[in-house]
Design a protein around this motif. Structure first.
Motif, PDB file in Angstrom:
ATOM      1  N   THR A 134      -5.607 -41.437  31.924  1.00 36.77           N
ATOM      2  CA  THR A 134      -6.155 -42.759  31.518  1.00 36.77           C
ATOM      3  C   THR A 134      -5.902 -43.877  32.248  1.00 36.77           C
ATOM      4  O   THR A 134      -6.322 -45.090  32.177  1.00 36.77           O
ATOM      5  CB  THR A 134      -5.176 -42.984  29.972  1.00 36.77           C
ATOM      6  OG1 THR A 134      -3.784 -42.661  30.365  1.00 36.77           O
ATOM      7  CG2 THR A 134      -5.931 -42.131  28.924  1.00 36.77           C
ATOM      8  N   ASP A 135      -5.228 -43.481  33.313  1.00 37.82           N
ATOM      9  CA  ASP A 135      -5.147 -44.673  34.511  1.00 37.82           C
ATOM     10  C   ASP A 135      -4.862 -43.734  35.773  1.00 37.82           C
ATOM     11  O   ASP A 135      -3.981 -43.107  35.879  1.00 37.82           O
ATOM     12  CB  ASP A 135      -4.014 -45.469  34.073  1.00 37.82           C
ATOM     13  CG  ASP A 135      -4.044 -46.769  35.314  1.00 37.82           C
ATOM     14  OD1 ASP A 135      -4.964 -46.998  35.973  1.00 37.82           O
ATOM     15  OD2 ASP A 135      -2.956 -47.650  35.306  1.00 37.82           O
TER      16      ASP A 135
ATOM     17  N   ASP B 129      -5.529 -43.883  40.454  1.00 32.81           N
ATOM     18  CA  ASP B 129      -5.957 -44.135  41.775  1.00 32.81           C
ATOM     19  C   ASP B 129      -6.703 -43.198  42.351  1.00 32.81           C
ATOM     20  O   ASP B 129      -5.816 -42.715  43.290  1.00 32.81           O
ATOM     21  CB  ASP B 129      -4.831 -44.969  42.637  1.00 32.81           C
ATOM     22  CG  ASP B 129      -5.019 -45.716  43.974  1.00 32.81           C
ATOM     23  OD1 ASP B 129      -6.454 -45.545  44.333  1.00 32.81           O
ATOM     24  OD2 ASP B 129      -4.365 -46.393  44.504  1.00 32.81           O
TER      25      ASP B 129
ATOM     26  N   LYS C  22      -1.493 -42.546  37.183  1.00 39.29           N
ATOM     27  CA  LYS C  22      -0.591 -43.364  36.729  1.00 39.29           C
ATOM     28  C   LYS C  22       0.027 -43.139  35.272  1.00 39.29           C
ATOM     29  O   LYS C  22       1.061 -43.202  34.884  1.00 39.29           O
ATOM     30  CB  LYS C  22      -1.050 -44.940  36.827  1.00 39.29           C
ATOM     31  CG  LYS C  22      -1.228 -45.375  38.256  1.00 39.29           C
ATOM     32  CD  LYS C  22      -1.718 -46.639  38.515  1.00 39.29           C
ATOM     33  CE  LYS C  22      -1.931 -46.906  39.843  1.00 39.29           C
ATOM     34  NZ  LYS C  22      -2.304 -48.479  39.907  1.00 39.29           N
ATOM     35  N   SER C  23      -1.232 -42.850  34.402  1.00 44.90           N
ATOM     36  CA  SER C  23      -0.954 -42.551  33.075  1.00 44.90           C
ATOM     37  C   SER C  23      -1.947 -41.356  32.590  1.00 44.90           C
ATOM     38  O   SER C  23      -2.803 -41.084  33.045  1.00 44.90           O
ATOM     39  CB  SER C  23      -1.161 -43.797  32.330  1.00 44.90           C
ATOM     40  OG  SER C  23      -2.392 -44.156  32.181  1.00 44.90           O
TER      41      SER C  23
ATOM     42  N   GLU D 164       4.779 -41.874  38.863  1.00 42.55           N
ATOM     43  CA  GLU D 164       3.380 -41.518  38.891  1.00 42.55           C
ATOM     44  C   GLU D 164       3.381 -39.893  39.620  1.00 42.55           C
ATOM     45  O   GLU D 164       3.947 -39.741  40.452  1.00 42.55           O
ATOM     46  CB  GLU D 164       2.537 -42.474  39.725  1.00 42.55           C
ATOM     47  CG  GLU D 164       2.770 -43.899  38.939  1.00 42.55           C
ATOM     48  CD  GLU D 164       2.079 -44.995  40.167  1.00 42.55           C
ATOM     49  OE1 GLU D 164       1.795 -46.095  39.482  1.00 42.55           O
ATOM     50  OE2 GLU D 164       2.188 -44.788  41.223  1.00 42.55           O
TER      51      GLU D 164
ATOM     52  N   GLU E 107     -10.022 -41.312  36.406  1.00 45.08           N
ATOM     53  CA  GLU E 107      -9.599 -41.657  35.036  1.00 45.08           C
ATOM     54  C   GLU E 107     -10.734 -41.121  34.196  1.00 45.08           C
ATOM     55  O   GLU E 107     -11.939 -40.699  34.735  1.00 45.08           O
ATOM     56  CB  GLU E 107      -9.924 -43.213  34.946  1.00 45.08           C
ATOM     57  CG  GLU E 107      -8.662 -43.958  35.433  1.00 45.08           C
ATOM     58  CD  GLU E 107      -8.751 -45.299  35.260  1.00 45.08           C
ATOM     59  OE1 GLU E 107      -9.973 -45.974  34.533  1.00 45.08           O
ATOM     60  OE2 GLU E 107      -8.203 -46.253  36.046  1.00 45.08           O
TER      61      GLU E 107
END
Length: 383
Positions: free
Chosen positions: A219-220, A222, A229-230, A282, A291
């Motif tokens: 969902t998040d 880079d 990240k998530s 992370e 994502e």
């Protein structure tokens, strides 16, 4: 330990020495024989002085393309090993090759490289028409984060020449990985080797992982840095730990190796291996992530049994003489955790597998993880 490993039935010239050997390339040359080589691979432990090894090879093999890389462990005569310099040579009488250096991958220009690869492929085919079989072997700086771009660019330019490859390693340190061609050492670079032969070859990729019903959504992320990240709108490491039933504070490379995540591409699943948890909680991955990607938890089957079965499958068409293998570091880590290193090594030794442990593998247009990817060689008169 035995160091002379050239097989009487092997098509390839092979040798290995310990990293502390004085003048290691001179010692390897004594094992490889006197017949002219068109191409020489050196898989070099990070315990060795890579620059010194490359310089000696350039001096002793001035008329041979010499390609070298650092490793995350070696596969030698007795299977998994560490502290080795492993050499694999291709006889000029039975192989033809072209090796291309690709430097400064941050400035990689796909269209120009596609044209260059296509031109070199055609030129190699025209000057070796009697050699009807071929493959491409790509070796990439394993910390460059550019493997996905490279494979998606190079693979179409190769047409029907199958591509496999490896991301160079640095043990378990993840600090500096290097590749070289003819004395030119590169970080953030790659070497593409186009190889043709009078003998038959088969490029393969295998893994022993079985997808479960447990899924998660990124969902998040880079994507440029391969960081998630998530997951499921929760902090990535914590949610991953929950799904695999582990304490988030105890996540380590052994858990990542034994609880991999896979992504479905077409009809197949491919591993998106986790490298580490960063200070922000992370997940840092070995390969492309983005994502919206749906990841599935996978469970490992018996690795040694699976490898033995796959070697037997490769031998069904005919007895192969050699295999060059790129084996993900996560497979080695899992083998250590499961106390299966010796059994896997015995299988690799029995089937004449030579290669190294990697930070990732390439197969066709894909960069993958937690696989063994490579090429098997079949003598032209084998049946």
């Amino acid at each position: 330990m035995r160091t002379t490993v050239t097989s009487p039935i092997g098509l390839l010239c092979k040798g290995q020495v310990r990293c502390g050997t004085t003048a290691p390339i001179s010692a390897l040359r004594a094992q490889l024989g006197t017949d002219a080589l068109v191409l020489l691979f050196l898989f070099v432990t990070p315990q060795a002085d890579f620059r010194a090894v490359v310089a000696e090879a350039e001096k002793l093999y001035p008329d041979t393309d010499v390609v070298a890389c650092t490793t995350a462990g070696e596969i030698g005569a007795l299977g998994y090993d560490e502290g080795l310099i492993v050499a694999v040579g291709f006889l000029r009488s039975e192989f033809a090759s072209t090796s291309l250096a690709i430097s400064d991958l941050d400035q990689f220009q796909p269209e120009l490289e596609m044209d260059r690869v296509a031109q070199e492929r055609v030129a190699l085919q025209e000057r070796s028409p009697e050699m009807e079989n071929g493959f491409a072997f790509l070796i990439v700086d394993g910390l460059s984060l550019r493997e996905d771009t490279l494979t998606t660019t190079i693979s179409p330019a190769l047409r029907n020449m199958p591509l496999f490859g490896a991301s160079a390693g640095d043990g378990t340190d993840f600090r500096t990985t290097m590749v070289s061609l003819n004395g030119r050492i590169m970080t953030n670079g790659a070497v593409l080797n186009l190889i043709r032969s009078v003998h038959e070859t088969e490029v393969f990729s295998l893994d022993h992982l079985v997808p479960t019903e447990t899924q998660m959504v990124v969902t998040d992320a880079d994507p440029e840095r391969r960081i998630v990240k998530s997951i499921n709108a929760e902090p990535a490491a914590r949610e991953y730990a929950r799904l695999v039933g582990k304490d988030p504070d105890q996540l380590d490379r052994f858990i990542f190796a034994s609880h991999p995540v896979v992504v479905r591409i077409g009809g197949d699943h491919h591993v998106r291996a986790i490298q580490q948890v960063n200070e922000a909680g992370e997940l840092v991955f070995f390969s492309a992530i983005d994502e919206g990607m749906v990841l599935t938890i996978a469970e490992p089957a018996n690795m040694a049994t699976h490898l033995r079965d796959q070697m037997e499958r490769l031998a069904q068409r005919a007895s192969f003489s050699d295999i060059i293998a790129c084996d993900c570091i996560l497979r080695r880590i899992e083998a250590e955790q499961m106390q299966m290193t010796r059994e896997l090594s015995d299988v690799m030794s029995r089937y004449n597998v030579t290669g190294f442990s990697t930070y990732g593998e390439q197969i066709g247009p894909l960069h993958v993880n937690q696989t063994m990817t490579g090429v098997a060689f079949y003598r032209k008169d084998a049946g």
